[in-house]
Structures are given as structure tokens and as C-alpha cells.
Design an enzyme around this catalytic site. Structure first.
Site, PDB file in Angstrom:
ATOM      1  N   GLU A  95      16.687   0.605  25.498  1.00 40.93           N
ATOM      2  CA  GLU A  95      17.601   1.042  24.278  1.00 40.93           C
ATOM      3  C   GLU A  95      18.967   1.235  24.301  1.00 40.93           C
ATOM      4  O   GLU A  95      18.983   1.456  22.852  1.00 40.93           O
ATOM      5  CB  GLU A  95      16.918   2.502  23.932  1.00 40.93           C
ATOM      6  CG  GLU A  95      15.254   2.591  24.291  1.00 40.93           C
ATOM      7  CD  GLU A  95      14.083   2.136  22.618  1.00 40.93           C
ATOM      8  OE1 GLU A  95      14.960   1.772  22.354  1.00 40.93           O
ATOM      9  OE2 GLU A  95      13.240   1.228  23.466  1.00 40.93           O
ATOM     10  N   LYS A 103       0.342   3.187  -6.713  1.00 39.75           N
ATOM     11  CA  LYS A 103      -0.132   2.217  -7.733  1.00 39.75           C
ATOM     12  C   LYS A 103      -1.162   3.230  -8.246  1.00 39.75           C
ATOM     13  O   LYS A 103      -0.980   3.567  -9.395  1.00 39.75           O
ATOM     14  CB  LYS A 103      -0.719   0.976  -6.995  1.00 39.75           C
ATOM     15  CG  LYS A 103       0.149   0.167  -7.119  1.00 39.75           C
ATOM     16  CD  LYS A 103      -0.089  -1.111  -6.028  1.00 39.75           C
ATOM     17  CE  LYS A 103      -0.640  -1.134  -5.336  1.00 39.75           C
ATOM     18  NZ  LYS A 103      -0.431  -0.306  -3.688  1.00 39.75           N
ATOM     19  N   HIS A 118      19.830  -2.082  23.110  1.00 40.84           N
ATOM     20  CA  HIS A 118      19.816  -2.219  22.055  1.00 40.84           C
ATOM     21  C   HIS A 118      20.860  -2.136  20.769  1.00 40.84           C
ATOM     22  O   HIS A 118      21.786  -2.459  19.438  1.00 40.84           O
ATOM     23  CB  HIS A 118      18.054  -2.378  21.062  1.00 40.84           C
ATOM     24  CG  HIS A 118      16.992  -2.472  21.421  1.00 40.84           C
ATOM     25  ND1 HIS A 118      16.853  -3.979  21.060  1.00 40.84           N
ATOM     26  CD2 HIS A 118      15.661  -1.827  22.219  1.00 40.84           C
ATOM     27  CE1 HIS A 118      15.846  -4.103  21.134  1.00 40.84           C
ATOM     28  NE2 HIS A 118      15.102  -3.045  21.900  1.00 40.84           N
ATOM     29  N   PRO A 120       0.949  -1.084   0.173  1.00 43.39           N
ATOM     30  CA  PRO A 120      -0.053   0.706  -0.372  1.00 43.39           C
ATOM     31  C   PRO A 120       0.892   1.207   0.307  1.00 43.39           C
ATOM     32  O   PRO A 120       1.985   1.648  -0.045  1.00 43.39           O
ATOM     33  CB  PRO A 120      -0.929  -0.059   1.700  1.00 43.39           C
ATOM     34  CG  PRO A 120      -1.094  -1.763   1.784  1.00 43.39           C
ATOM     35  CD  PRO A 120       0.748  -1.884   1.496  1.00 43.39           C
TER      36      PRO A 120
HETATM   37  P1  ADP Z   1      -1.228   2.897  -3.531  1.00 42.66           P
HETATM   38  O1  ADP Z   1      -1.965   2.969  -5.121  1.00 42.66           O
HETATM   39  O2  ADP Z   1      -0.272   1.982  -4.187  1.00 42.66           O
HETATM   40  O3  ADP Z   1      -1.578   2.805  -2.321  1.00 42.66           O
HETATM   41  P2  ADP Z   1      -1.216   5.964  -4.117  1.00 42.66           P
HETATM   42  O4  ADP Z   1      -1.012   5.780  -5.560  1.00 42.66           O
HETATM   43  O5  ADP Z   1      -2.432   5.876  -3.902  1.00 42.66           O
HETATM   44  O6  ADP Z   1      -0.987   4.834  -3.430  1.00 42.66           O
HETATM   45  O7  ADP Z   1      -0.332   6.076  -3.420  1.00 42.66           O
HETATM   46  C1  ADP Z   1      -0.378   7.833  -2.087  1.00 42.66           C
HETATM   47  C2  ADP Z   1       0.577   8.935  -1.839  1.00 42.66           C
HETATM   48  O8  ADP Z   1       1.208   8.592  -1.873  1.00 42.66           O
HETATM   49  C3  ADP Z   1       0.115   9.844  -3.457  1.00 42.66           C
HETATM   50  O9  ADP Z   1      -0.774  10.698  -3.871  1.00 42.66           O
HETATM   51  C4  ADP Z   1       1.022  10.171  -3.464  1.00 42.66           C
HETATM   52  O10 ADP Z   1       1.241  11.614  -2.315  1.00 42.66           O
HETATM   53  C5  ADP Z   1       2.148   9.323  -2.630  1.00 42.66           C
HETATM   54  N1  ADP Z   1       2.821   8.696  -3.523  1.00 42.66           N
HETATM   55  C6  ADP Z   1       3.344   7.413  -3.331  1.00 42.66           C
HETATM   56  N2  ADP Z   1       3.846   6.564  -4.482  1.00 42.66           N
HETATM   57  C7  ADP Z   1       4.754   8.022  -4.943  1.00 42.66           C
HETATM   58  C8  ADP Z   1       5.679   8.218  -5.220  1.00 42.66           C
HETATM   59  N3  ADP Z   1       7.036   6.726  -5.985  1.00 42.66           N
HETATM   60  N4  ADP Z   1       6.206   9.532  -6.053  1.00 42.66           N
HETATM   61  C9  ADP Z   1       5.533  10.540  -4.659  1.00 42.66           C
HETATM   62  N5  ADP Z   1       4.427  10.494  -4.507  1.00 42.66           N
HETATM   63  C10 ADP Z   1       4.206   9.279  -4.120  1.00 42.66           C
HETATM   64 ZN    ZN Z   2      13.560  -2.506  22.248  1.00 41.82          ZN
END
Ligand code: ADP
Ligand code: ZN
Length: 604
Positions: free
Chosen positions: A428, A212, A431, A208
Site C-alpha cells: 500500500e 433517474k 502505491h 445505476p
Molecule cells: P436510478 O433510478 O438512477 O438507478 P434512483 O433514482 O433509484 O437511481 O436512486 C436511488 C437512490 O439514490 C435514491 O432513492 C436517492 O436516495 C439516492 N440518490 C440518487 N441520486 C440522487 C440525487 N441526485 N440526489 C439525491 N439523492 C439521490
Molecule cells: Zn494494490
């Protein structure tokens, strides 16, 4: 891009308008229509017409007289007077008495006007308006009434300020792959000439927040074609059959607007393997079947490209991923160090930053962060600057916001007892010290013992130098030792253990298990896969694939492995007992210690 939202006014609204028009019609027009045939005249006129023998038929009613002229082209009405002679005069004039007469209006016409016409108007008006509405949404007349079963896809029209590939930082391989689609949408003839057809569907698979959705939008933006977006979960509705009808509608719209991009987010919501279990999800399967049918239904090269995104590519039905459907898979992975730096730079353009901002450093500290998290880090830094009343964000804002995004906000009023604070400081430092003393482990970046809203009481940020694609057995072992270092320090110093190590225990166990069951790093099992990973992009759950007997052996070996590293950590700490005390005291006093301060004390 400009998102053209569906008109939110429901159909019922249009029917309401039609209703209003009708009521006005009934109140104003109907009386006029029915009255048009009867003209009211005064008694004098009636007498005149009688004298002129210009009365055709006549009907005497209790309170009025209805009559026609000789040609019976017009019905007149007049009041009744005390006129006993009237009947004779009428008779003389040759008027015909009738009971049926001069129907005010034929009953047929009356019914037509007061019942049929309104209904026809009502339905007609409603139809007209709903048709208009559907045209607006690009839907078809076969969509069901009241918006059910319509795709509700969000349409993004072409626009100059659409998302471009340059807005998506990193992800070079994915962009390269998708650039071909853009080229195809620009010059389809080049491909048709040679007989090449574009894949109908492309699956964007990755964790996520890796961009994408952005990539899909960027393809549409670069090719400047319409973009239809819908989430897989939106297809699965309460009513059986709705999902399938939505799919049909979506594709109908898309074909009308071709060339275009159809983006289905979370396709796993409908595309899960059909396992044939009794009581399976009928609705989902119907929707999936419809999707498959639609994808088979249109020939290649018709300009509709389907992009779909998922976090769980392995859960998709094989029918969906076979050639001719989603036959191309584009991995969209978590960004590497360089990718993170680029993403930070892209998002940093949106805020005011001081000159000293060092993106490379931030990128290094935010190892494992997704694009969405990095965007969030930048925004948090800007928010922090506002909170402090500054005009721009600084490097320290950025550093603090990494912790905010990863570990949550500082818990300002968490009250720890003195003993707890000491325990956390030793934990901490434990670690960090174990990590630093094992040459293969990454040095620490920062340690804090300020409680966070996420529940973490302390926090050690390790720094990876450059990218790691492989880890050796020793490196993993050292990592396990580092995880156990916190608990080991508590034991060395206080001779007891606390609950603070639960997350460490989880992580250490996970690594140890993976070494044995997946990486073939135990002598007993050699290179035999004992586990398969099921959720690669969502934490990587594993399921065992071995006999109960082997499972018991694995468990014993995992314990053995972790114990050995735990002992190693304890030994390291005992040997460096003085440094441990010194560092823990420093951390206790300052609450935060940077990597440099740490190394200075350690080597001092
Ligand atoms: P996914 O569909 O993979 O869950 P999103 O495309 O919805 O992710 O990305 C969520 C937000 O994260 C975007 O609106 C952007 O602000 C940021 N983001 C994610 N990947 C990139 C990237 N490669 N470059 C710039 N911004 C990104
Ligand atoms: Zn710890």
C-alpha cells in the site's frame, strides 16, 4: 408521494365471496321460495275446505295430500289420515282428482330456481365485483381474468409531500431539461398555441443509482400529476402475449388519467435491438412492438408523457429512439464534486450530525460514488453512531462509512500472519509513494491495512482535487505507474511477488489498452479507433474492431506500456527506499495512516 398499491386481493377472492352468498341463498332462500307456494295446513282445515266445496284439484300421495283452493291460487299440503270416506267427500265437493296436479312447483320453475338463478347470480356477482376491482385499479373490462395481462403499474397519486426537484441534488442539466416538461404539464395551452408539441418520450440514460427514478418522480411531483411506474422486466412474462397486453393496459390507464407521467424503468429489458436472429425472444419483441404501436397511437399533446430509464442506451432498438418516440435523451451522469457535496447535504438532513461534519471533504474522498452510494454513506454513518451509543454522527463516522460502502466492513477477526501484514503495508505504501512522487498524481487521502469484507486487504484512498474532464497522456501513464507501485514495492523489498496485486493489474491493463485502442496515444496506430465501447454506463466493456494481426500488435504494445511504468515505479521506490521503510513501519504499527501523516513523514 402516496403510493396507491393495487388491491392485493385476487379475483378469486371475490368469486369466493359470491360463492358464499350463493350458499346462504340456497340454504335459506331457496326452501322459502319453493315453499312459498305450498302452505301446510292441518287436516281439519282440509276437511273444512272440502265441506265448503273450496277444493279445486287434489292429489293423494303416499304420505300427504296436496290440494288447491277452487281458484287454484294456492297449493296446500296436509298429512294423510286414516279416512276411508275422504275420497267420496272429495268427489261430492267437486274436487278434481289429478296425478299431475298441483306440481309442487313447475319443473321449469324448479330448474330455474335451483340451477339457472344461482349460476346467473354467481356470474353476475363475480362480474360486478371484478368490475369494481378494475375500476379501483383504473383498469378496463377488457383485461383478462384473474389478473393476467394487467399492467400492475404502481400509481402514485398527486400529493403535497411528493418528491420535488429540490430533493434531487446535483443533476442540474437534467433538471433543467425536465423543467420544460413540468411547465408543459402546467400550461399546455402555451405550447399548443404556438404549435409546439412535447416529445412523447424522454429517455433518462445514466449509470445505476444516479437518481433517474427520483427525477421521473420529481417531474410528476412538480407538475402534481399522477405517476405510473413500471419496470421493463415486469412486462416480459412467462406467457407469450402477456407483455403486450400489459403495455396496452398501462397506456389505457394512462390515457384515462392524463395528464400524467408514465415511467418505464430498465426499458432495455424490452427495448433491446431486435436482431432478427432465429429463436429470438418473441415475447420481448411483441412487447416492444406493442409499445411502439401505443406510442404512435396517441397524438402528441394529449398529456401523457413517457419517461424511461436505462443504463444501456446504446443497446436500445433504433425504432425506439427515433423522433416521435423516445426522441429526447437526458443524460444523468455520476455526480461531480459539487454534486456529491449537494447530495450528501440533502441526505444529511435526515440524520443527526455533529457540527464538525465537512461535506466537501467527504465528497472529495468519495470520488466516483453515485447518488445512491452517497445516500448509503450517510446512512452507514448514522448506523455507526448508534452502534457506538452516540446521539449523533461525526465526521469520522462519515469517513469510515465511505470505506464501508466502497470496500465493505472491517473484518475484525481476519488473522493475517506477520509476514502478510508487512507485505500489505509495503504494497500500500508502494502505491502511495509512487503516486506522491509523480507530481501529476493526486496525493493520498488515507491508507489502511485493515482487511475488509470485500476481500481487500489494504486500501489506498486517493484524493482528486476538483474535477478532471481531461487526462493527458502523462497523467494516464502516471496512474498506471501508481497501480504497479504496490507490486513494485513487494519486489523491491521481498524480492518476490504475491497475489495481492490482481486488481491493480486489471486496472493498469485497462488503462493501457484504452490509451492505445481508444485514445490514439500510441505512435503506431495514430488516431485510429481499434475498439468501441459498448457498455458506457456499466463499466465500459469494449469490443475490438480490428484485424487479428493488429490485435497481436496491440497486445504487445500494452505489455510494453505497462512494463515501462512498472519499471518507473520500481525506480522511484528504490530511490526512496528509506522513506518506504519508514512509512511501511508506521503503517504496520498504526494500521491506518492519513494523508497528512503520510506527507509529514515523506517530507520530514
Ligand atoms: P436510478 O433510478 O438512477 O438507478 P434512483 O433514482 O433509484 O437511481 O436512486 C436511488 C437512490 O439514490 C435514491 O432513492 C436517492 O436516495 C439516492 N440518490 C440518487 N441520486 C440522487 C440525487 N441526485 N440526489 C439525491 N439523492 C439521490
Ligand atoms: Zn494494490
Amino acid at each position: 408521494m402516496n403510493e396507491v398499491k393495487n388491491p392485493k386481493k385476487p379475483l378469486i377472492y371475490y368469486y369466493g365471496v359470491a360463492m358464499m352468498v350463493l350458499m346462504v341463498f340456497n340454504f335459506l332462500a331457496m326452501p322459502w321460495l319453493s315453499q312459498r307456494q305450498i302452505r301446510e295446513v292441518d287436516y281439519g282445515t282440509f276437511m273444512e275446505m272440502t265441506e265448503e266445496k273450496n277444493v279445486g284439484r287434489v292429489k293423494l300421495q303416499e304420505n300427504q295430500i296436496l290440494f288447491t283452493d277452487k281458484e287454484e291460487t294456492q297449493v296446500f299440503k296436509t298429512g294423510l289420515m286414516n279416512d276411508p270416506e275422504l275420497i267420496y267427500r272429495l268427489k261430492d265437493s267437486g274436487a278434481a282428482f289429478t296425478s299431475e296436479i298441483v306440481e309442487e312447483m313447475s319443473p321449469f320453475l324448479s330448474i330455474l330456481l335451483s340451477w339457472v338463478l344461482p349460476i346467473v347470480l354467481f356470474v353476475g356477482l363475480g362480474q360486478l365485483m371484478s368490475k369494481k376491482l378494475m375500476e379501483k385499479m383504473g383498469g378496463g373490462p377488457n383485461s383478462m381474468m384473474f389478473g393476467m395481462g394487467k399492467s400492475n403499474a404502481k400509481v402514485y397519486v398527486r400529493s403535497s409531500e411528493g418528491i420535488k426537484f429540490s430533493d434531487v441534488a446535483g443533476e442540474d442539466e437534467a433538471k433543467e431539461n425536465l423543467a420544460e416538461i413540468v411547465d408543459y404539464l402546467h400550461t399546455p395551452d402555451k405550447y399548443k398555441e404556438i404549435g409546439a408539441s412535447m416529445p412523447k418520450g424522454i429517455l433518462l440514460a445514466g449509470p445505476p443509482g444516479t437518481g433517474k427514478t427520483m427525477l421521473a418522480k420529481a417531474v410528476a411531483g412538480e407538475a402534481s400529476v399522477p405517476f405510473f411506474s413500471m419496470s421493463g422486466s415486469e412486462f416480459v412474462e412467462m406467457f407469450v402475449g402477456m407483455g403486450a397486453s400489459k403495455v396496452r393496459d398501462l397506456f389505457k390507464q394512462a390515457k384515462e388519467k392524463a395528464p400524467c407521467i408514465v415511467f418505464i424503468d430498465e426499458i432495455d429489458a424490452i427495448g433491446k435491438k431486435r436482431d432478427g436472429q432465429v429463436g429470438g425472444n418473441d415475447e420481448r419483441e411483441q412487447t416492444l412492438n406493442q409499445l411502439l404501436t401505443e406510442m404512435d397511437g396517441f397524438e402528441g399533446n394529449n398529456g401523457v408523457i413517457i419517461l424511461a430509464a436505462t443504463n444501456r442506451p446504446e443497446s436500445l432498438d433504433p425504432a425506439l429512439t427515433r423522433p416521435g418516440r423516445f426522441d429526447r435523451r437526458v443524460p444523468v451522469e455520476l455526480p461531480d464534486l459539487k454534486g456529491r457535496e449537494e447530495i450528501l447535504k440533502v441526505h444529511a438532513k435526515k440524520i443527526k450530525l455533529s457540527e464538525d461534519a465537512d461535506f466537501k471533504q467527504i465528497a472529495r474522498m468519495a470520488s466516483g460514488a453515485s447518488g445512491a452510494e452517497l445516500a448509503n454513506i450517510i446512512n452507514e454513518a448514522a448506523l455507526r453512531a448508534v452502534r457506538d451509543g452516540r446521539k449523533f454522527a461525526t465526521q469520522s463516522d462519515l469517513e469510515e462509512s465511505i470505506e464501508v460502502v466502497i470496500a465493505g466492513y472491517q473484518k475484525k477477526n481476519a488473522i493475517l500472519t506477520d509476514k502478510e501484514k508487512w507485505t500489505i503495508a509495503y504494497h500500500e505504501i508502494g502505491h502511495a509513494l509512487v503516486a506522491a512522487r509523480q507530481t501529476n498524481s493526486a496525493p493520498v487521502q488515507k491508507i489502511t491495512i485493515i482487511p475488509r469484507t470485500s476481500g481487500a486487504l489494504g486500501y489506498t484512498m486517493q484524493v482528486e482535487e476538483g474535477n478532471h474532464y481531461l487526462m493527458t497522456k502523462e497523467e494516464i501513464e502516471n496512474k498506471i505507474a501508481t497501480y504497479t507501485g504496490g507490486r513494485a514495492a513487494e519486489e523491491v523489498i521481498f524480492g518476490t511477488s504475491s497475489t495481492g496485486a490482481s486488481n491493480d493489474i486489471e486496472q493498469a491493463t485497462k488503462l493501457a489498452r484504452a490509451m492505445i485502442t481508444r485514445y490514439g496515444m500510441s505512435k503506431d496506430f495514430d488516431m485510429v479507433a481499434l475498439e468501441t465501447v459498448t457498455n458506457q454506463y456499466l463499466g465500459g466493456d469494449a469490443s475490438l474492431a480490428c484485424s487479428a494481426e493488429t490485435q497481436a500488435q496491440i497486445d504487445r504494445q500494452v505489455v510494453e506500456l505497462v512494463r515501462r511504468q512498472h519499471e518507473k515505479a520500481a525506480t522511484i521506490l528504490l530511490e526512496a527506499r528509506e522513506k518506504l521503510d519508514e512509512l511501511a513501519k508506521y503503517l504496520y504499527d498504526k494500521e491506518t495512516i492519513t494523508g497528512e501523516e503520510f506527507m509529514a513523514i515523506l517530507n520530514g
